[in-house]
Design a protein around this motif. Structure first.
Motif, PDB file in Angstrom:
ATOM      1  N   VAL A 183       2.866  -0.879   2.163  1.00 50.05           N
ATOM      2  CA  VAL A 183       2.885  -1.108   0.713  1.00 50.05           C
ATOM      3  C   VAL A 183       2.615  -2.582   0.430  1.00 50.05           C
ATOM      4  CG1 VAL A 183       4.375  -1.150  -1.324  1.00 50.05           C
ATOM      5  CG2 VAL A 183       4.363   0.853   0.152  1.00 50.05           C
ATOM      6  N   HIS A 184       3.193  -3.459   1.222  1.00 51.22           N
ATOM      7  CA  HIS A 184       2.991  -4.898   1.027  1.00 51.22           C
ATOM      8  C   HIS A 184       1.521  -5.273   1.247  1.00 51.22           C
ATOM      9  CE1 HIS A 184       3.683  -9.194   1.158  1.00 51.22           C
ATOM     10  NE2 HIS A 184       3.055  -9.227   2.316  1.00 51.22           N
ATOM     11  N   TYR A 185       0.905  -4.768   2.318  1.00 49.64           N
ATOM     12  CA  TYR A 185      -0.469  -5.147   2.631  1.00 49.64           C
ATOM     13  C   TYR A 185      -1.481  -4.490   1.691  1.00 49.64           C
ATOM     14  CZ  TYR A 185       1.443  -7.133   6.879  1.00 49.64           C
ATOM     15  OH  TYR A 185       2.162  -7.869   7.763  1.00 49.64           O
ATOM     16  N   ARG A 186      -1.245  -3.271   1.301  1.00 48.53           N
ATOM     17  CA  ARG A 186      -2.180  -2.552   0.432  1.00 48.53           C
ATOM     18  C   ARG A 186      -1.978  -2.869  -1.040  1.00 48.53           C
ATOM     19  NH1 ARG A 186      -1.244   3.176   3.282  1.00 48.53           N
ATOM     20  NH2 ARG A 186      -2.611   2.885   5.079  1.00 48.53           N
ATOM     21  N   GLN A 187      -0.841  -3.428  -1.392  1.00 41.57           N
ATOM     22  CA  GLN A 187      -0.480  -3.682  -2.779  1.00 41.57           C
ATOM     23  C   GLN A 187      -0.435  -2.391  -3.587  1.00 41.57           C
ATOM     24  OE1 GLN A 187       0.414  -6.827  -3.783  1.00 41.57           O
ATOM     25  NE2 GLN A 187       0.142  -7.349  -1.641  1.00 41.57           N
ATOM     26  N   ASP A 188      -0.192  -1.291  -2.895  1.00 40.75           N
ATOM     27  CA  ASP A 188      -0.134   0.012  -3.548  1.00 40.75           C
ATOM     28  C   ASP A 188       0.591   0.965  -2.602  1.00 40.75           C
ATOM     29  OD1 ASP A 188      -0.524   2.018  -5.374  1.00 40.75           O
ATOM     30  OD2 ASP A 188      -2.578   2.443  -4.761  1.00 40.75           O
ATOM     31  N   THR A 189       1.045   2.054  -3.140  1.00 43.13           N
ATOM     32  CA  THR A 189       1.681   3.079  -2.319  1.00 43.13           C
ATOM     33  C   THR A 189       0.839   4.349  -2.372  1.00 43.13           C
ATOM     34  OG1 THR A 189       3.709   4.302  -1.906  1.00 43.13           O
ATOM     35  CG2 THR A 189       3.181   3.875  -4.193  1.00 43.13           C
TER      36      THR A 189
ATOM     37  N   LYS B  34       7.055   0.367   4.376  1.00 48.12           N
ATOM     38  CA  LYS B  34       7.324  -0.844   3.589  1.00 48.12           C
ATOM     39  C   LYS B  34       6.250  -1.906   3.851  1.00 48.12           C
ATOM     40  CE  LYS B  34      10.706  -4.487   3.186  1.00 48.12           C
ATOM     41  NZ  LYS B  34      11.751  -5.171   3.884  1.00 48.12           N
ATOM     42  N   ASP B  35       5.864  -2.084   5.112  1.00 49.44           N
ATOM     43  CA  ASP B  35       4.817  -3.054   5.442  1.00 49.44           C
ATOM     44  C   ASP B  35       3.479  -2.656   4.842  1.00 49.44           C
ATOM     45  OD1 ASP B  35       6.634  -4.558   6.828  1.00 49.44           O
ATOM     46  OD2 ASP B  35       5.999  -3.864   8.811  1.00 49.44           O
TER      47      ASP B  35
END
Length: 98
Positions: free
Chosen positions: A55-61, A52-53
């Protein structure tokens, strides 16, 4: 200090043994998250929080599977109206076998 989690938290007295052997404080962590109140789930919860963290930092999954194929075979699978023979075991088997 030590924080004991996961399967090690089940061992009675481990925190006391660590404290006496190291002169450091030790505590047992038991998750309070809904659905994860068993100590054996702490590692898996950590994985989900890490994901979850990221995804937030990368702005992508980033996925390790072909998501379109996964959804097609497992989520949006056509159901058999005439014959409903797909039980839980069949669905589980379909995850791994073509």
């Amino acid at each position: 200090s030590f924080v004991i989690s996961g399967e090690a938290a089940i061992i009675d007295g481990l925190d006391k043994i660590l404290e006496s052997a190291s002169d450091k404080e030790a505590s047992v962590y038991v998750p309070t998250t809904f659905g994860g109140k068993d100590v054996s789930f702490t590692s898996m919860l950590g994985v989900f929080y890490y994901y979850k963290d990221m995804v937030h930092y990368r702005q992508d999954t980033i996925s390790s599977i072909n998501e379109k194929e996964f959804y097609k075979r497992n989520i949006y699978q056509e159901t058999k109206v005439a014959q409903k023979t797909d039980g839980f075991t069949d669905k589980l088997k379909n995850l791994f076998i073509d």
